[in-house]
Motif scaffolding. Structure first.
Motif, short mmCIF file in Angstrom:
data_model
loop_
_atom_site.label_atom_id
_atom_site.label_comp_id
_atom_site.label_asym_id
_atom_site.label_seq_id
_atom_site.Cartn_x
_atom_site.Cartn_y
_atom_site.Cartn_z
N UNK A 67 0.84 -1.20 0.00
CA UNK A 67 0.00 0.00 0.00
C UNK A 67 0.87 1.25 0.00
N UNK A 68 0.49 2.21 -0.82
CA UNK A 68 1.21 3.49 -0.80
C UNK A 68 1.00 4.14 0.56
N UNK B 157 -2.99 4.09 1.15
CA UNK B 157 -3.85 3.31 0.27
C UNK B 157 -4.50 2.16 1.07
N UNK B 158 -5.77 1.92 0.82
CA UNK B 158 -6.45 0.84 1.53
C UNK B 158 -6.28 -0.47 0.77
N UNK B 159 -6.46 -1.61 1.47
CA UNK B 159 -6.41 -2.89 0.74
C UNK B 159 -7.39 -2.91 -0.42
N UNK C 215 -5.86 -1.23 -3.32
CA UNK C 215 -4.82 -2.07 -3.93
C UNK C 215 -5.47 -3.12 -4.83
N UNK C 216 -6.54 -3.72 -4.34
CA UNK C 216 -7.25 -4.73 -5.13
C UNK C 216 -7.85 -4.10 -6.39
N UNK C 217 -8.43 -2.91 -6.25
CA UNK C 217 -9.05 -2.26 -7.40
C UNK C 217 -8.01 -2.00 -8.49
N UNK C 218 -6.82 -1.61 -8.08
CA UNK C 218 -5.76 -1.35 -9.06
C UNK C 218 -5.31 -2.63 -9.76
N UNK C 219 -5.61 -3.74 -9.11
CA UNK C 219 -5.18 -5.03 -9.65
C UNK C 219 -6.30 -5.70 -10.46
N UNK C 220 -7.24 -4.93 -10.97
CA UNK C 220 -8.32 -5.51 -11.76
C UNK C 220 -9.39 -6.16 -10.89
N UNK C 221 -9.49 -5.73 -9.68
CA UNK C 221 -10.42 -6.34 -8.73
C UNK C 221 -11.88 -6.20 -9.09
N UNK C 222 -12.19 -5.29 -10.01
CA UNK C 222 -13.59 -5.14 -10.41
C UNK C 222 -13.98 -6.12 -11.52
N UNK C 223 -13.05 -6.97 -11.96
CA UNK C 223 -13.36 -7.90 -13.05
C UNK C 223 -12.67 -9.25 -12.85
N UNK C 224 -12.95 -9.89 -11.72
CA UNK C 224 -12.26 -11.16 -11.45
C UNK C 224 -12.52 -12.22 -12.52
N UNK C 225 -13.67 -12.17 -13.21
CA UNK C 225 -14.00 -13.21 -14.20
C UNK C 225 -13.54 -12.87 -15.60
#
Ligand SMILES: *Cc1c(COP(=O)(O)O)cnc(C)c1O
Length: 450
Positions: A400-401, A423-425, A428-438
């Motif tokens: 996290x920043x 930065x919140x976890x 961090x997840x959102x930056x890692x494509x967390x809105x499109x796991x599929x």
């Protein structure tokens, strides 16, 4: 200011700020790293810059890449400064800070057509990097009027400083239109003749590692070119000179050197005509305005001795001091050691490595450095990191920043304000494509086309 109490970050003042930060819960077992910005120091640096240029007509801009933080840009704007931006993101940050468009300058070696159109629409000043870009701008200017001041960046090809990657005026630099290549100067002069709205020459010789006389030599080339263009035009076509930034910063100790006053004296000696009032000036300093007005503090988790070498495992690593870790000779940082309560450790010096949390062996911010013995729970401070550090993170290991906090000791006591949250976890997840796991799992099995 008269007392010299906040002459940049002296060790005593920093210790006081650090202790207050611990007491305020800004550093500790869970707040494992944070950046700190010295509001008093920033204001003082801006004051020194203004004083150095005296009565000359100057727009001082801040190179946003040195510290892209909205509240900082607003602080600088409040002190009368503008911004130098080099991407749509930096422009958006400057606008979010409320920097007036007339005080924003867009430089970048690869502006898209859309970026140029937006800048001209807003009235932001633009420096073309090359003649192809100038032709693009010319098309836009012919289509619609603009309030933007338009300039051309030249490469005076005056040489390099001690860090190749920071030297923008080398023979083969990627920046600007070269002036010394065969036929190049003629093409530049012709471009000014063709485009009567082209009214600015921009030069930025380089950054850290470039001596003052090299920077001044580059400015001299730009000034001579402006004189030539104006003489041919029979009018003051070039009315402003953008001198860039690049004042180097002393990372060895607390002293501010060179100073803006020394820089202006060097310019005055090398280019006497620069200050005769015929040219408006623009500056674009980054590092020299903020580096010494910031530090990074990180907690020590563990210590170990390996092969006879003492190593502290800390939260200060390549994710926040990327250049220092990868180019330790070019970007060394001073490190100081503090007890968990912020009080500085001074005794028991021995060689130690200060390692970060990143998962690669080279993640060291200091190697074999003679420092007071570091203990678990201590805080290590990386000095002079107000520019290009806490706000230029590297995403390795998805760490996290950290937060950045501003502080002031004006009026006694230490007051803090958070400039940027940690930065919140979830972020961090959102930056890692967390809105499109599929996104990928179904890609190779197209459904029944039906
Ligand atoms: C990076 C940059 C600056 C600022 O350089 P500093 O060394 O931080 O002062 C100014 N102008 C341009 C065009 C730059 O690319």
């Amino acid at each position: 200011m008269e007392t010299g109490e906040y002459r940049r970050m002296d060790a005593g003042r920093r210790e006081r700020v650090l202790a207050a930060a611990v007491a305020a819960g800004l550093l500790g077992a869970e707040q494992v790293a944070a950046g700190f910005l010295d509001v008093d120091g920033v204001r003082e640096s801006v004051g020194e810059l203004r004083t150095a240029f005296g009565a000359a007509p100057v727009l001082h801009t801040f190179a946003v890449k040195a510290a892209p933080l909205v509240p900082l840009l607003r602080l600088l704007a409040d002190a009368g400064m503008g911004c130098e931006v080099a991407s749509p993101g930096e422009l958006a940050i400057a606008l979010a800070a409320g920097v007036p468009v007339g005080r924003i300058v867009l430089d970048s070696p690869a502006k898209s057509a859309g970026e140029l159109a937006q800048a001209l629409d807003l009235g932001v000043a633009v420096n073309a990097d090359n003649l192809q870009e100038l032709a693009r701008i010319a098309e836009l200017v012919e289509d619609a009027s603009t309030r933007s001041v338009l300039g051309l960046r030249v490469n005076p090809q005056v040489g390099v400083g001690s860090i190749g990657a920071m030297s923008t005026a080398s023979e083969h630099s990627k920046f600007g239109v070269p002036l010394r290549d065969p036929g190049a100067r003629k093409r530049v002069v012709a471009a000014f003749e063709r485009h009567p709205w082209l009214s600015r020459i921009h030069v930025h010789v380089g950054s850290q590692g470039c001596p003052l006389d090299l920077i001044a030599a580059g400015v001299r080339e730009a000034w001579e070119l402006a004189e030539e263009v104006n003489e041919r035009a029979g009018r003051q076509q070039v009315s402003t000179l953008d001198l860039g930034g690049g004042l180097p910063v002393n990372f060895q100790d607390e002293q501010v050197r060179p100073t803006y006053a020394e820089y202006v004296a060097e310019l005055g000696a090398a280019v006497p005509g620069l200050f005769d009032g015929r040219y408006g000036l623009v500056t674009e300093f980054g590092r020299s305005l903020v580096a010494k007005n910031g530090f990074t503090a990180a907690r020590v988790e563990y210590t170990k001795v390996v092969g006879g070498r003492r190593i502290a495992l800390t939260h200060a690593g390549a994710h926040l001091a990327t250049r220092t870790v990868f180019m330790p000779d070019a970007w060394p940082l001073r490190v100081s050691v503090h007890r968990p309560d912020g009080v500085r450790r001074l005794s028991g010096e021995e060689p130690q490595d200060v390692a970060g949390p990143c998962c690669f062996a080279g993640d060291l911010v200091a190697r074999g450095r003679t420092l007071p013995r570091i203990e678990p729970g201590d805080l290590v401070v990386l000095e002079d990191t107000g520019g290009y550090y806490t706000s230029a993170p590297w995403g390795y290991n998805s760490i996290a920043r950290p937060a950045v906090h501003g502080f002031s000791t004006a009026g006694g006591g230490v007051r803090f304000a958070t400039v940027r949250r940690r930065q919140t976890p979830a972020e961090v997840v959102a930056e890692a494509g967390g809105d499109r796991p599929d996104a990928l799992t179904g890609l190779d099995s197209p459904g029944d086309p039906g």
